[in-house]
Structure formats: C-alpha cells, structure tokens
Design an enzyme around this catalytic site. Structure first.
Site, PDB file in Angstrom:
ATOM      1  CB  ILE A  92      -0.960   0.011   1.217  1.00 12.40           C
ATOM      2  CG1 ILE A  92      -2.091   1.015   1.008  1.00 12.40           C
ATOM      3  CG2 ILE A  92      -0.206   0.277   2.518  1.00 12.40           C
ATOM      4  CD1 ILE A  92      -3.266   0.811   1.933  1.00 12.40           C
ATOM      5  CE1 TYR A  94      -2.556  10.923   0.385  1.00 18.64           C
ATOM      6  CE2 TYR A  94      -0.259  11.636   0.462  1.00 18.64           C
ATOM      7  CZ  TYR A  94      -1.611  11.940   0.370  1.00 18.64           C
ATOM      8  OH  TYR A  94      -2.007  13.249   0.246  1.00 18.64           O
ATOM      9  N   GLY A 162       6.482   1.012  -7.612  1.00 19.76           N
ATOM     10  CA  GLY A 162       5.748  -0.218  -7.876  1.00 19.76           C
ATOM     11  C   GLY A 162       5.368  -0.242  -9.339  1.00 19.76           C
ATOM     12  CB  CYS A 191       5.896  -0.139   1.275  1.00 17.18           C
ATOM     13  SG  CYS A 191       5.999   1.332   0.232  1.00 17.18           S
TER      14      CYS A 191
END
Length: 234
Positions: A92, A94, A162, A191
């Site tokens: 993950i 942002y 990513g 992350c």
C-alpha cells in the site's frame, strides 16, 4: 529500437482516470507487438513518460494486505481520500498533492529486457536527483524504493516504487515525496513495512522545493540512465 519518449505532464488528475489512461497506452503498445510477431512486421513501438499529481488516494498492490490500510470507508471520506486495489507490484502507498508521480510506459525491448535492472535504474534516477539537493538517498535490501539513513533507527522512505509489466511493456512507476502532506501516511502501514518512517524533500531541507525544477532533474537523469534519444512533449 525506438529510444524516443513521448512526454506528458497531466498536472493534477484523478487516480482512476490516470490508471485507465496508462492501461490504454500499454495496450496499444502490446497490440503492436502482437501484430508484429503474428505478421512478421517491424512496426516501431512507442514509449511514454507521464508526470502527474493525484488528489488524496491510497492504492494497494496486487500482493498487498488490506489490513495495512488503517481507515474505513467513512474515514476515507472524512479525509477526502479514495482507495483502489490495483495491478502493480508492492503493497500500500499514498499519493497526493505535492508529490511527484512518474509513470514510464516503456517497451523495454527498446532498451533492455530486465525488470530488476529497470527498477534499479529508477531508484538510481531518484538517488541522483535528490543528491542535487544534498540528500543522500540509498537502497534498502529487499525493499524497492529510495530511503535515507538505512541501517539506523532513523531510516525513512522518500520515494516509493511499484510497477507492472506485460510483454516487456511497463506501467505504474514512482512517487517522490516533494512537498507532500506526510500526515496522510499515518493512516497506512506504508508499503507494508512496520517501524520505518516516511519523509519528504520539504521536511529534509526545511523548505518547499520547486517541483518543476525537480521534474527536470528527474528527466535529465532518466535520459542518461536509459540512454534516451530524446523526449518529445506531447
């Protein structure tokens, strides 16, 4: 091999719209490659580089853990943020205002066919860029991206990465924290890595940076590292 790159700055654009646009560009390149192989053709494939700034959004990679998002649906709305599970690698992260996001959509067969090398060169591009501001970016073993002070209790990430590739065509890319509001990272386990902080150029330097200037430095180093013939503004 085509080493010219079509350069677009999308300014501020919704994440999902940009993701769809990336997917369209990737598919067009893949379609050319398929036709070339099927019909023994040699049509040149295009390469793209997109700069963009997204409104507040959290994105979770295909192998990511949803529990790393610490907000529920109502809390996301309160933060004026959106959430997407997407098809890149990684966990993950942002994206938001003040962050420099770059999406190279390259046919790596125009450059080299090595995903590991591709990621390491993206990291090197950021390391060289922030070095021009006196920041010593380094890699952290097993953790893609660019960090400061790895190996100390003060390790912190300044750039996340990513990607996804299909038939050697890349999409997604990097997110460099320039003048971003770091408070939004408090609502995730960035992350999926616990116990490590996130930082920005603004925090490290004690002042806001000129994002347009930073973008030009990124392109300078990208051009050298990838041996780009030229950027064509589109």
């Amino acid at each position: 091999m085509n080493r010219k790159i079509l350069l677009s700055d999308l300014a501020s654009k919704d994440y999902k719209e940009t993701w769809d646009y990336q997917s369209q560009l990737l598919q067009k390149i893949v379609d050319v490659k398929i036709q070339n192989r099927r019909n023994d053709l040699q049509e040149t494939t295009k390469n793209h580089f997109l700069f963009v700034e997204h409104p507040h959004v959290y994105t979770l990679g295909k192998s990511g853990d949803l529990s790393n998002l610490l907000l529920n649906e109502n809390q996301l709305k309160e933060k004026n943020a959106t959430f997407y599970k997407i098809n890149r690698g990684g966990d993950i992260t942002y994206h938001g205002p003040g962050q420099i996001v770059g999406y190279p959509i390259l046919d790596l067969e125009n450059f080299f066919t090595d995903i590991h090398k591709y990621l390491r060169l993206l990291e090197e591009m950021i390391i060289l860029t922030i070095a021009e501001y006196g920041l010593k970016g380094i890699r952290s073993a097993g953790e893609t991206g660019v960090w400061l002070d790895v190996g100390t209790p003060f390790a912190r990430k300044i750039c996340a990465m990513g990607i996804r590739s299909s038939r050697w065509v890349t999409m997604h890319g990097f997110a460099l924290n320039a003048n971003v509001n770091l408070g939004y990272f408090d609502h995730i386990i960035p992350c999926g890595i616990r116990g490590k902080a996130v930082t920005s150029m603004e925090v490290e330097l004690g002042k806001k940076v000129d994002t347009e200037e930073v973008k030009q430095k990124i392109l300078k180093h990208f051009k050298t590292l990838f041996e780009v013939e030229e950027f064509i503004v589109s």
